[in-house]
Design an enzyme around this catalytic site. Structure first.
Site, PDB file in Angstrom:
ATOM      1  CD  GLU A 173      41.752  45.779  46.855  1.00  0.00           C
ATOM      2  OE1 GLU A 173      42.542  46.621  46.378  1.00  0.00           O
ATOM      3  OE2 GLU A 173      41.951  44.548  46.756  1.00  0.00           O
ATOM      4  CD  GLU A 281      40.129  42.230  44.006  1.00  0.00           C
ATOM      5  OE1 GLU A 281      41.373  42.192  44.158  1.00  0.00           O
ATOM      6  OE2 GLU A 281      39.515  43.239  43.628  1.00  0.00           O
TER       7      GLU A 281
END
Length: 386
Positions: A173, A281
């Site tokens: 991320e 995710e």
């Protein structure tokens, strides 16, 4: 809401799609560093952090027939701040990490994604996801350089290049940085991995938390640059995260953002650029709305050939009654087998994984051979030949 025709096109085009890799993210190796800067670095294995619980992995492989685990770690533990990001490792920490990877890939015969859970930052994980210096930020004298990031990945790749079941997830991320710098860091890592002689599958993130919904949005979107990477082995896929709550954060219990709407532009971009993706995710709470949307998301991936694998967030040995996502801070447990909520009732493993995810785990997955963007031979768990 986008036009209906735009939503249906990817479903029709991907009629022969295949999911080759399916599993869970193992969260725990990044634990134990939150608080005062320096806390838990390097930390004590088994007390501050732990990568996997072998019994949990056993259940997910032997009972649930999963073939993929994303294993998180901290850069600051693997490559200590005292020597800086690069090729010098804490060998004790690496040994613990390798034990976990070997258990998944060698002992259990599944695939493992290596996950530096650092948000493209280094030197201070005390208040993730915002603490630490952005890797490659030349205006920050404390920042590790893009070259150092490449050195790190060259060293890590050299240690796992002979294990064809290891997948290199370049970074968790990236956010609040330029997409150009995300690409530069990704490319440095890819170059170093290939220079080390590793042909393993790489999955690389985009900007804006690598969110699928945001891939083509904003003035500096991932879609503008992330197709410009070069991989001489032609074995790099895109790493996507996508939560289903109102702000795509994975912190709310209500699921309102359906995959068909919010992944349509990303899917079209992948198709245009002949690229594949993993969604590493995503998750939801134990309510009817999330159950419906999670099923829709799993079916969306299995119906679109651009998606070849997924890991749900999250399992791991240290969650206890706490929830990794999607519960408005309620303590409802995790996807770790045996998980329970704070009140002693069954956790998300029993209330979300078993009724929602498990029926949609493909009966046939890739159990043997090198992980690639093209997948490999499919077999049932029973016929996998390991």
């Amino acid at each position: 809401m986008k036009a209906t025709s735009a939503l249906l096109a990817p479903l029709i085009a991907g009629a022969s799609a295949t999911i080759y890799y399916a599993g869970v993210a193992e969260s725990g190796g990044e634990f134990g560093a939150y608080g005062t800067p320096g806390t838990g670095i390097p930390g004590t294995f088994g007390k501050d952090y732990q990568f996997i619980n072998q019994a949990g992995v056993d259940t997910h492989v032997d009972k649930n027939h999963l073939n993929l685990f994303r294993i998180a770690f901290l850069l600051e533990r693997m490559s200590p701040p005292s020597t800086g990001l690069g090729a010098t490792f804490d060998e004790t920490h690496f040994g613990h990490f390798k034990d976990a990877v070997d258990y998944v890939t060698v002992t259990k015969g599944a695939y493992a994604i290596l996950d530096p859970h650092n948000y493209m930052r280094y030197n201070d994980p005390s208040a993730q996801p915002y603490s630490g210096s952005v890797i490659g930020n030349s205006s920050d004298p404390k920042a590790a350089t893009t070259a150092q990031f490449g050195e790190f990945w060259g060293e890590l790749a050299s240690r796992f290049k002979d294990n064809e079941k290891v997948i290199f997830g370049l970074m968790n991320e990236p956010h609040d940085m330029t997409t150009e710098l995300v690409l530069e860091n990704n490319q440095a890592a890819i170059d170093a991995i290939r220079a080390a002689g590793a042909e393993n599958l790489i999955i690389m993130p985009g900007n804006s938390w690598t969110g699928g919904h945001a891939w083509t949005e904003g003035s500096d979107p991932s879609s503008a640059l992330l197709n410009k990477f070069k991989d001489p082995a032609n074995n790099t896929a895109i790493d996507i995260h996508e939560y289903l709550d109102v702000d795509f954060s994975g912190s709310h219990a209500q699921c309102v953002s359906d995959a068909a709407t919010h992944l349509a532009d990303l899917t079209a971009w992948l198709k245009t650029n002949n690229l594949k993706a993993f969604i590493t995710e995503f998750g939801g709470a134990n309510n009817t709305g999330c159950a419906t949307m999670l099923k829709d998301m799993l079916n969306y991936m299995s119906s679109n050939e651009e998606y070849i694998g997924w890991t749900a967030w999250a399992a791991g040995p240290f969650w206890g009654p706490n929830s990794p996502c999607c519960t408005d801070s309620a303590q409802l447990g995790s996807l770790e087998p045996g998980s329970t909520a704070a009140d002693g009732t069954p956790g998300l493993y029993d209330t979300v994984w078993l009724p929602v995810f498990q029926p949609l785990v493909p009966e046939e997955l890739q159990w043997n051979g090198k992980a690639t963007v093209n997948g490999g031979e499919l077999s049932t768990f029973e016929a996998r030949g390991n």
